[in-house]
Write an enzyme that holds these catalytic residues in place. Sequence first.
Site, mmCIF file in Angstrom:
data_model
loop_
_atom_site.group_PDB
_atom_site.id
_atom_site.type_symbol
_atom_site.label_atom_id
_atom_site.label_comp_id
_atom_site.label_asym_id
_atom_site.label_seq_id
_atom_site.Cartn_x
_atom_site.Cartn_y
_atom_site.Cartn_z
ATOM 1 N N LYS A 187 34.347 38.831 51.553
ATOM 2 C CA LYS A 187 32.999 37.792 51.726
ATOM 3 C C LYS A 187 32.348 37.512 53.031
ATOM 4 C CE LYS A 187 36.015 35.206 48.713
ATOM 5 N NZ LYS A 187 36.528 34.734 47.497
ATOM 6 N N TYR A 194 32.380 36.682 38.646
ATOM 7 C CA TYR A 194 33.341 35.913 38.589
ATOM 8 C C TYR A 194 33.452 35.205 36.859
ATOM 9 C CZ TYR A 194 34.971 35.245 43.318
ATOM 10 O OH TYR A 194 35.388 35.236 44.774
ATOM 11 N N PHE A 242 33.565 24.429 40.043
ATOM 12 C CA PHE A 242 33.078 25.241 41.043
ATOM 13 C C PHE A 242 32.723 26.185 40.874
ATOM 14 C CE2 PHE A 242 37.810 26.973 40.030
ATOM 15 C CZ PHE A 242 37.259 27.851 40.067
ATOM 16 N N ARG A 251 47.327 41.719 47.562
ATOM 17 C CA ARG A 251 47.704 39.831 47.567
ATOM 18 C C ARG A 251 48.151 39.893 47.897
ATOM 19 N NH1 ARG A 251 43.850 37.617 43.822
ATOM 20 N NH2 ARG A 251 45.492 35.992 42.972
ATOM 21 N N THR A 285 44.962 30.902 47.613
ATOM 22 C CA THR A 285 43.914 31.464 47.734
ATOM 23 C C THR A 285 43.759 29.963 48.188
ATOM 24 O OG1 THR A 285 44.023 31.983 45.010
ATOM 25 C CG2 THR A 285 42.094 30.710 45.614
ATOM 26 N N ASN A 288 37.554 31.754 51.363
ATOM 27 C CA ASN A 288 38.863 32.306 51.772
ATOM 28 C C ASN A 288 38.770 33.434 52.027
ATOM 29 O OD1 ASN A 288 38.143 32.709 49.276
ATOM 30 N ND2 ASN A 288 40.136 32.063 48.514
ATOM 31 N N HIS A 295 38.265 38.579 48.516
ATOM 32 C CA HIS A 295 39.127 38.950 47.127
ATOM 33 C C HIS A 295 39.637 39.847 46.600
ATOM 34 C CE1 HIS A 295 38.711 39.213 42.585
ATOM 35 N NE2 HIS A 295 38.128 40.204 42.777
ATOM 36 N N GLU A 339 36.447 45.621 37.883
ATOM 37 C CA GLU A 339 36.394 45.035 39.390
ATOM 38 C C GLU A 339 35.286 46.661 39.711
ATOM 39 O OE1 GLU A 339 38.190 43.104 40.563
ATOM 40 O OE2 GLU A 339 38.593 41.196 39.348
HETATM 41 P P1 DAT Z 1 41.537 34.062 43.900
HETATM 42 O O1 DAT Z 1 40.533 34.102 45.833
HETATM 43 O O2 DAT Z 1 42.400 34.500 45.316
HETATM 44 O O3 DAT Z 1 42.361 35.108 43.177
HETATM 45 P P2 DAT Z 1 41.047 32.664 41.986
HETATM 46 O O4 DAT Z 1 40.627 33.726 41.069
HETATM 47 O O5 DAT Z 1 41.408 31.521 40.935
HETATM 48 O O6 DAT Z 1 41.604 32.728 43.556
HETATM 49 O O7 DAT Z 1 39.608 32.580 42.303
HETATM 50 C C1 DAT Z 1 38.229 33.065 42.547
HETATM 51 C C2 DAT Z 1 37.666 32.472 44.121
HETATM 52 O O8 DAT Z 1 37.283 30.964 43.231
HETATM 53 C C3 DAT Z 1 38.287 31.930 45.034
HETATM 54 O O9 DAT Z 1 38.639 32.705 46.070
HETATM 55 C C4 DAT Z 1 38.347 30.409 45.723
HETATM 56 C C5 DAT Z 1 37.406 29.634 44.842
HETATM 57 N N1 DAT Z 1 38.250 28.417 43.970
HETATM 58 C C6 DAT Z 1 38.913 28.913 43.438
HETATM 59 N N2 DAT Z 1 39.919 28.282 42.714
HETATM 60 C C7 DAT Z 1 39.010 26.650 43.343
HETATM 61 C C8 DAT Z 1 38.654 24.938 43.754
HETATM 62 N N3 DAT Z 1 39.849 24.421 43.332
HETATM 63 N N4 DAT Z 1 37.730 24.775 44.033
HETATM 64 C C9 DAT Z 1 36.992 25.704 44.886
HETATM 65 N N5 DAT Z 1 37.118 26.851 45.168
HETATM 66 C C10 DAT Z 1 37.756 27.565 43.866
HETATM 67 MG MG MG Z 2 40.696 35.733 41.652
#
Ligand code: DAT
Ligand code: MG
Length: 148
Positions: free
Chosen positions: A9, A49, A57, A85, A91, A112, A115, A126
Site C-alpha cells: 500500500k 474495499y 474507518f 496472510r 491487521t 499496515n 493487503h 480481487e
Molecule cells: P486486513 O487488511 O488484515 O485483511 P481488514 O480486511 O479487516 O484487514 O481491513 C482492511 C483494512 O482496513 C486494514 O488493512 C486496515 C483498515 N482497518 C481495519 N480495521 C480498522 C479499524 N478498526 N480502524 C482503522 N482502520 C482499520
Molecule cells: Mg481484508
Amino acid sequence: MQQTLILLKPDAVQRRLVGQITARFEAKGLRLVGLKLVHPSKELAEKHYAVHKGKPFYDSLLSFLTSGPTVAMVWEGREAVAVCRNLMGMTDGAKAIPGTVRGDFAISVQNNLVHGSDSPENAAIEIALWFGKDELIGWTTTDANWVG
Ligand code: DAT
Ligand code: MG
C-alpha cells in the site's frame, strides 16, 4: 495452484519498504505472476474495499489507498492465500507478531503496509479487479523439486 492478490500500500512505497517486503514473499517459495505500480482511482479503491463500506474507518481507508502509488502483485503457490496472510501478520501492527511484515514494520491499524486476499474466492475477484488476464504470466521454477 492457488493465487492471491498482494498490495504494498502507499505507506510501503513512501517508506521505501517495497524491496524488503517483496523479498519475504519471494524467499518463502511463492512465484510472482503479476506485478505493477498503480495509483488507485477512487472507483478502484471503492470496489476493492466494498466489504468495508459503512464502517467508521471506510472513508479514511479510501483516502489512504488512493493517496499514492501502490505495488500490486499476484503470487502463486501452494496455499498461497493462507501463506501470504501468515507472512503479513495481524491487521493491527501493534498486535502483529514480530517476524511478520506488519509485526516488524507497522504500529498502526490503518497504515499496515500490505493487503492480502483473505480467501481463494476473494482472491479471484480481487485479481480480476487489479489485473487484466494478459498481465499475468504463468511460469515454473527450475528449483521446484527443492522448494516444493
Ligand atoms: P486486513 O487488511 O488484515 O485483511 P481488514 O480486511 O479487516 O484487514 O481491513 C482492511 C483494512 O482496513 C486494514 O488493512 C486496515 C483498515 N482497518 C481495519 N480495521 C480498522 C479499524 N478498526 N480502524 C482503522 N482502520 C482499520
Ligand atoms: Mg481484508
